[in-house]
Design a protein around this motif. Structure first.
Motif, PDB file in Angstrom:
ATOM      1  N   UNK A   1       0.976  -1.263   0.140  1.00 41.77           N
ATOM      2  CA  UNK A   1      -0.154  -0.057   0.077  1.00 41.77           C
ATOM      3  C   UNK A   1       0.891   1.100  -0.039  1.00 41.77           C
ATOM      4  N   UNK A   2       0.813   2.058  -0.882  1.00 43.92           N
ATOM      5  CA  UNK A   2       1.439   3.194  -1.223  1.00 43.92           C
ATOM      6  C   UNK A   2       0.501   4.588  -1.101  1.00 43.92           C
ATOM      7  N   UNK A   3       0.799   5.380  -0.117  1.00 43.87           N
ATOM      8  CA  UNK A   3       0.005   6.393   0.253  1.00 43.87           C
ATOM      9  C   UNK A   3       0.809   7.730   0.131  1.00 43.87           C
ATOM     10  N   UNK A   4       0.237   8.603  -0.945  1.00 46.49           N
ATOM     11  CA  UNK A   4       1.180   9.691  -1.393  1.00 46.49           C
ATOM     12  C   UNK A   4       0.172  10.916  -0.949  1.00 46.49           C
ATOM     13  N   UNK A   5       0.652  12.108  -0.622  1.00 52.38           N
ATOM     14  CA  UNK A   5      -0.016  13.278  -0.008  1.00 52.38           C
ATOM     15  C   UNK A   5       0.933  14.332  -0.141  1.00 52.38           C
ATOM     16  N   UNK A   6       0.141  15.499  -0.233  1.00 51.72           N
ATOM     17  CA  UNK A   6       0.978  16.875  -0.343  1.00 51.72           C
ATOM     18  C   UNK A   6       1.787  17.222   0.781  1.00 51.72           C
ATOM     19  N   UNK A   7       2.806  17.764   0.487  1.00 50.53           N
ATOM     20  CA  UNK A   7       3.537  18.107   2.055  1.00 50.53           C
ATOM     21  C   UNK A   7       2.880  19.114   2.429  1.00 50.53           C
ATOM     22  N   UNK A   8       3.157  19.587   3.871  1.00 55.32           N
ATOM     23  CA  UNK A   8       2.723  20.585   4.606  1.00 55.32           C
ATOM     24  C   UNK A   8       2.837  21.723   3.860  1.00 55.32           C
TER      25      UNK A   8
ATOM     26  N   UNK B   1       1.516  23.083   1.146  1.00 59.19           N
ATOM     27  CA  UNK B   1       1.300  22.970  -0.280  1.00 59.19           C
ATOM     28  C   UNK B   1      -0.320  23.068  -0.432  1.00 59.19           C
ATOM     29  N   UNK B   2      -0.817  24.121  -1.191  1.00 58.89           N
ATOM     30  CA  UNK B   2      -2.093  24.229  -1.547  1.00 58.89           C
ATOM     31  C   UNK B   2      -2.842  22.994  -1.926  1.00 58.89           C
ATOM     32  N   UNK B   3      -4.130  22.684  -1.409  1.00 56.78           N
ATOM     33  CA  UNK B   3      -4.773  21.359  -1.804  1.00 56.78           C
ATOM     34  C   UNK B   3      -6.419  22.036  -1.965  1.00 56.78           C
ATOM     35  N   UNK B   4      -6.555  22.383  -3.359  1.00 53.74           N
ATOM     36  CA  UNK B   4      -7.626  23.054  -3.966  1.00 53.74           C
ATOM     37  C   UNK B   4      -8.757  21.886  -3.688  1.00 53.74           C
ATOM     38  N   UNK B   5      -8.365  20.679  -3.974  1.00 53.87           N
ATOM     39  CA  UNK B   5      -9.408  19.498  -3.875  1.00 53.87           C
ATOM     40  C   UNK B   5      -9.933  19.352  -2.688  1.00 53.87           C
ATOM     41  N   UNK B   6      -9.123  19.501  -1.585  1.00 54.96           N
ATOM     42  CA  UNK B   6      -9.564  19.582  -0.228  1.00 54.96           C
ATOM     43  C   UNK B   6     -10.277  20.680   0.227  1.00 54.96           C
ATOM     44  N   UNK B   7     -10.072  21.883  -0.294  1.00 59.42           N
ATOM     45  CA  UNK B   7     -10.550  22.894  -0.083  1.00 59.42           C
ATOM     46  C   UNK B   7     -12.164  22.800  -0.476  1.00 59.42           C
TER      47      UNK B   7
END
Length: 81
Positions: free
Chosen positions: A6-13, A15-21
């Motif tokens: 299992x590989x989990x990839x996320x944006x670093x602290x 970084x803008x995350x427009x999808x999450x917003x």
């Protein structure tokens, strides 16, 4: 031997995350208040490797060469038999 990876990839602290917003805004409109929300991508794959360490190393190579951008992403690799 076969290993489930299992590989989990996320944006670093930071970084803008427009999808999450957008998701957080939509949840608020539905009455679900959240203090914070971040998105991540999850990849599940099966690898044939001599050991769990070799499977993890192969998955890390995949992240470094294709799946993640090291400038903006961090990733974790979990291996199970």
């Amino acid at each position: 031997m076969k290993y489930d990876v299992t590989i989990t990839i996320a944006l670093k602290e930071g970084m803008l995350d427009p999808e999450a917003r957008a998701i957080r805004h939509a949840l608020a409109n539905l009455g679900f208040e959240t203090e914070a929300l971040r998105t991540a991508r999850l990849f599940r794959l099966t690898l044939d490797a001599p050991s769990a360490e070799d499977a993890a190393a192969e998955a890390e190579k995949m992240c470094e060469r294709l799946l993640a951008n090291p400038v903006i992403h961090h990733y974790t690799v979990e291996v199970a038999e």
